[in-house]
Write a protein that holds these residues in place. Structure first.
Motif, short mmCIF file in Angstrom:
data_model
loop_
_atom_site.label_atom_id
_atom_site.label_comp_id
_atom_site.label_asym_id
_atom_site.label_seq_id
_atom_site.Cartn_x
_atom_site.Cartn_y
_atom_site.Cartn_z
N MET A 215 26.06 74.14 36.12
CA MET A 215 26.46 75.00 37.23
C MET A 215 27.66 75.84 36.79
O MET A 215 28.34 75.51 35.81
CB MET A 215 26.83 74.16 38.46
N GLU A 216 27.88 76.92 37.52
CA GLU A 216 29.01 77.79 37.22
C GLU A 216 30.26 77.20 37.85
O GLU A 216 30.53 77.35 39.03
CB GLU A 216 28.76 79.19 37.79
N VAL A 217 31.04 76.48 37.04
CA VAL A 217 32.18 75.75 37.56
C VAL A 217 33.25 75.63 36.48
O VAL A 217 32.94 75.49 35.30
CB VAL A 217 31.75 74.35 38.07
N GLN A 218 34.52 75.70 36.90
CA GLN A 218 35.61 75.54 35.94
C GLN A 218 36.87 75.03 36.66
O GLN A 218 37.09 75.34 37.83
CB GLN A 218 35.91 76.86 35.22
N VAL A 219 37.65 74.25 35.93
CA VAL A 219 38.94 73.76 36.46
C VAL A 219 39.93 74.92 36.42
O VAL A 219 40.09 75.57 35.38
CB VAL A 219 39.45 72.58 35.62
N THR A 220 40.60 75.17 37.53
CA THR A 220 41.54 76.29 37.60
C THR A 220 43.00 75.87 37.69
O THR A 220 43.89 76.69 37.48
CB THR A 220 41.21 77.19 38.81
N ALA A 221 43.27 74.60 38.01
CA ALA A 221 44.67 74.14 38.07
C ALA A 221 44.73 72.63 37.94
O ALA A 221 43.88 71.90 38.47
CB ALA A 221 45.32 74.57 39.38
N VAL A 222 45.73 72.15 37.18
CA VAL A 222 45.97 70.71 37.05
C VAL A 222 47.45 70.45 37.33
O VAL A 222 48.29 71.35 37.23
CB VAL A 222 45.61 70.18 35.64
N ASP A 223 47.78 69.22 37.69
CA ASP A 223 49.17 68.90 37.95
C ASP A 223 49.85 68.36 36.69
O ASP A 223 49.23 68.30 35.62
CB ASP A 223 49.32 67.92 39.13
N THR A 224 51.11 67.97 36.82
CA THR A 224 51.89 67.53 35.67
C THR A 224 51.28 66.31 34.99
O THR A 224 51.36 66.17 33.76
CB THR A 224 53.33 67.18 36.12
N ALA A 225 50.65 65.44 35.76
CA ALA A 225 50.05 64.22 35.21
C ALA A 225 48.66 64.45 34.65
O ALA A 225 48.04 63.53 34.11
CB ALA A 225 50.00 63.13 36.29
N GLY A 226 48.12 65.67 34.76
CA GLY A 226 46.82 65.98 34.20
C GLY A 226 45.65 65.83 35.15
O GLY A 226 44.49 65.93 34.74
N TYR A 227 45.93 65.63 36.43
CA TYR A 227 44.86 65.53 37.42
C TYR A 227 44.51 66.92 37.95
O TYR A 227 45.38 67.80 38.06
CB TYR A 227 45.29 64.64 38.58
N VAL A 228 43.25 67.10 38.31
CA VAL A 228 42.77 68.41 38.74
C VAL A 228 43.23 68.72 40.16
O VAL A 228 43.02 67.92 41.09
CB VAL A 228 41.23 68.47 38.65
N LEU A 229 43.83 69.88 40.32
CA LEU A 229 44.26 70.33 41.64
C LEU A 229 43.23 71.25 42.29
O LEU A 229 43.05 71.22 43.51
CB LEU A 229 45.61 71.06 41.54
N SER A 230 42.55 72.07 41.48
CA SER A 230 41.56 72.98 42.05
C SER A 230 40.45 73.28 41.06
O SER A 230 40.65 73.25 39.84
CB SER A 230 42.22 74.29 42.51
N VAL A 231 39.28 73.55 41.61
CA VAL A 231 38.08 73.87 40.83
C VAL A 231 37.42 75.08 41.45
O VAL A 231 37.29 75.18 42.67
CB VAL A 231 37.08 72.68 40.84
N GLN A 232 37.01 76.02 40.59
CA GLN A 232 36.27 77.17 41.07
C GLN A 232 34.78 76.93 40.82
O GLN A 232 34.35 76.74 39.69
CB GLN A 232 36.70 78.46 40.38
#
Length: 295
Positions: free
Chosen positions: A195-212
């Motif tokens: 699918m057309e998907v990508q991680v757009t932001a992560v936090d300091t600890a490396g966890y995903v904050l947002s996905v497009q």
């Protein structure tokens, strides 16, 4: 002689009742203790139905569902404090008539999950963890603290301000959990259709904050729940018509790592030390103090 005996009987009654009379005078007719507070009946949701049960029974059911019963006793005690803190926080916020929605195991579900041979021993361990923490809750700023937990981090917990977008929880800090990396569930992989998907932001600890995803942006936790991922720490890779998702840790990564709590307990840390590490700046208080303040 008879009159004298009657007077002596009256004196004995007064002597026996005097401590109770003084207690009632000082504290009112009802003195709440941790034990009888936990015996109070609440309404909870179970399989779409509202049922009534004692706070203790409900919380032991939550413990059974939320943490492995074979964990060290001090880790179980730490989790018991988190459960109690959350439940009384919900009751204080919404009132005693609120319906508590968090999932728990009934005794029937415990028997099914553990098997008849382990049921009695596991239940006794959880009940002991509940009773030995004796009404204790975590407080911050005069109110029950926000006390999230996860099974396993990616090596450290997350910063509360980054995850929750609020400075109200300064005790939710990044805490190192290096032993979590050794757990067998640390890395997991699932394969989905491309699918057309990508991680757009992560936090300091490396966890995903947002996905497009296409033209839509969703937060990392929402994406995790939608696709049943083990953790909010993940990477995405499209290849050969498939989407490869690799996760690290188990859960959202915020608050107490149960895995590290268990390892700390095995190394000799008490439940109070475990809680002080993961929720720095909070205080252990008696739940009766909260109840008394709201009366």
């Amino acid at each position: 002689m008879l009159q004298k005996m009657k007077r002596m009987g009256s004196y004995l009654i007064i002597i026996v009742l005097l401590p109770y009379i003084i207690t009632v005078f000082l504290n009112g007719p009802t003195v709440k203790t941790s034990a009888n507070v936990d015996e109070e009946v609440i309404t909870v949701e179970n399989e779409g139905k509202e049922i009534e049960m004692s706070i203790e029974e409900y919380c032991i059911g939550r413990l059974a569902k939320e943490i492995p019963a074979d964990y060290n006793g001090e880790a179980l005690k730490a989790q018991a404090v988190l459960v109690r803190t959350t439940v009384y926080g919900q009751i204080l916020e919404a009132g005693s008539s609120t319906v508590l929605p968090d999932e728990f195991w009934t005794t029937e579900e415990m028997r099914k999950e553990w098997g008849a041979g382990k049921y009695s021993g596991n239940y006794d361990k959880l009940k002991s963890a509940w009773e030995e923490t004796d009404g204790q809750v975590l407080m911050y700023g005069g109110a029950p603290a926000n006390v999230p937990y996860c099974r396993l981090t990616n090596g450290s917990t997350r910063d509360g301000a980054e995850v929750l977008g609020s400075e109200e929880y300064p005790y939710l800090k990044i805490k190192e959990c290096p032993l979590d990396i050794e757990a067998k569930e640390q890395m997991q992989t699932i394969i989905l259709d491309e699918m057309e998907v990508q991680v757009t932001a992560v936090d300091t600890a490396g966890y995903v904050l947002s996905v497009q995803a296409g033209e839509e942006t969703v937060n990392g936790e929402e994406f995790r729940k939608t696709y049943g991922l083990a953790s909010s720490c993940f990477t995405l890779q499209n290849y050969d018509g498939k989407l490869r998702i690799t996760t690290r840790g188990v859960g959202h990564g915020l608050g107490m790592s149960q895995y590290t709590a268990n390892r700390m307990a095995k190394d000799g840390s008490g439940f109070d030390e475990i809680l002080a590490y993961f929720f720095e700046g909070t205080e252990l208080k008696e739940v009766t103090d909260i109840v008394r303040d709201t009366e």
